[in-house]
Design an enzyme around this catalytic site. Structure first.
Site, short mmCIF file in Angstrom:
data_model
loop_
_atom_site.label_atom_id
_atom_site.label_comp_id
_atom_site.label_asym_id
_atom_site.label_seq_id
_atom_site.Cartn_x
_atom_site.Cartn_y
_atom_site.Cartn_z
N GLU A 104 32.03 0.42 -2.99
CA GLU A 104 30.99 0.42 -2.38
C GLU A 104 30.53 -1.15 -1.44
OE1 GLU A 104 26.35 1.17 -3.38
OE2 GLU A 104 27.60 0.35 -4.97
N LYS B 194 23.35 6.80 0.80
CA LYS B 194 22.55 6.69 -0.03
C LYS B 194 21.35 7.30 -0.67
CE LYS B 194 22.77 3.43 -4.51
NZ LYS B 194 23.46 1.73 -4.59
N CYS C 53 27.35 5.00 -5.22
CA CYS C 53 26.91 4.70 -6.48
C CYS C 53 26.01 5.08 -7.66
CB CYS C 53 26.79 3.34 -6.26
SG CYS C 53 27.01 1.87 -8.29
#
Length: 285
Positions: free
Chosen positions: A41, A114, A151
């Site tokens: 990431e 995300k 994540c």
């Protein structure tokens, strides 16, 4: 069986140094036979979300732009699918934590932004990132159908399920997660166990491969725990990296095992899609 390579690396002093170093890793991975390569990431920057600081927005890049152009040229030259995690400056005051997906001909298939944004001490992401609006795309690449999440998305079975229902055979999660010094002794082992276990469960529940790429080393008080891994459809760990070291983690992905698993355990067949309406509610009580 395409070979997957996860690039577990550390934090660098500048974006230029980080990009040059990761280009070397990408080339090494391709030389090692990798056909799908994925970064950790925010690979171009430190994990900058440890504090709220408006100057850190300067780390972001326009996407598409020079960064994705360079990544696309690499993907085309090496003939690899390349998944890279970046800090996107989308518009004035509007920023995302974004993954770029390049196919093996160098074309930019698209972006995934995300969706789930955390807010914890040392992980001040709501200050920096707007929740993604890309939905749950699945990328039909030269080397398989791939879903990319990022994540904090790892904790949400709904996200993994929607990717799998879109045809994903492999889920890839670029990640930056680690221990805070005040918590490590008491909670460190439990935190890592939870992180790994929930993702292995996503692999089982969806009958697919799952790969998580984490950062290594220490920065701004966070000790990233590395331990990137690949789980097969049974949730077995078929590859796992070290804690401290930079590492290219390889695994040959056998997509036939995805079909075989889903025939034996047909979870998609037995889903009660008529009964899950309350999942769209915030709370049922």
């Amino acid at each position: 069986m395409p070979r997957l390579a996860l690039l577990q690396s550390a934090t660098f002093s500048s974006k230029e140094e980080a990009f040059d170093h990761h280009e070397k890793l990408i080339r090494e991975a391709a030389a090692g036979g990798a056909q799908i390569v994925a970064t950790q990431e925010l690979f171009l920057t430190p994990y900058f979300c440890t504090v709220e600081d408006t100057e850190r927005f300067d780390l972001a890049d326009k996407l598409p732009g020079p960064v994705t152009d360079r990544l696309g040229k690499l993907a085309a030259e090496l003939g690899i699918v390349l998944i890279s995690s970046l800090f996107e400056h989308r518009g004035p005051g509007l920023y995302h934590n974004t993954a770029a997906i390049h196919d093996a001909d160098g074309s930019l298939l698209g972006l995934y932004r995300k969706s789930h944004i955390p807010q914890d001490p040392g992980f001040e992401e709501k200050f920096y990132f707007t929740p993604g609006d890309t939905g749950w795309p699945v990328w039909d690449t030269r080397f398989g159908k791939i879903g990319v999440l990022i994540c904090w998305d790892q904790w949400y079975p709904e996200a993994a399920r929607l990717m799998a229902l879109g045809g994903a055979e492999l889920l890839i999660y670029p990640t930056a997660i680690g221990w805070l010094p005040a918590e490590k002794e008491e909670l460190g082992a439990a935190q890592h166990c939870a992180w790994e276990t929930v993702q292995r469960g996503h692999a089982v529940a969806n009958g697919c491969y799952l790969a998580a790429i984490n950062r290594s080393g220490t920065h701004d008080g966070t000790e990233f725990w590395g331990r990137s891994f690949v789980a097969n459809p049974y949730g077995e760990l078929v590859a796992k990296a070290s804690t401290e070291n930079e590492e290219i983690l390889y695994h040959d992905v056998d997509y036939k095992k995805v079909e075989d698993f889903r025939r034996i355990w047909p979870f998609f067949r037995d889903r009660r899609i008529d009964a899950y309406g309350d999942l769209t509610k915030r709370w049922r009580a």
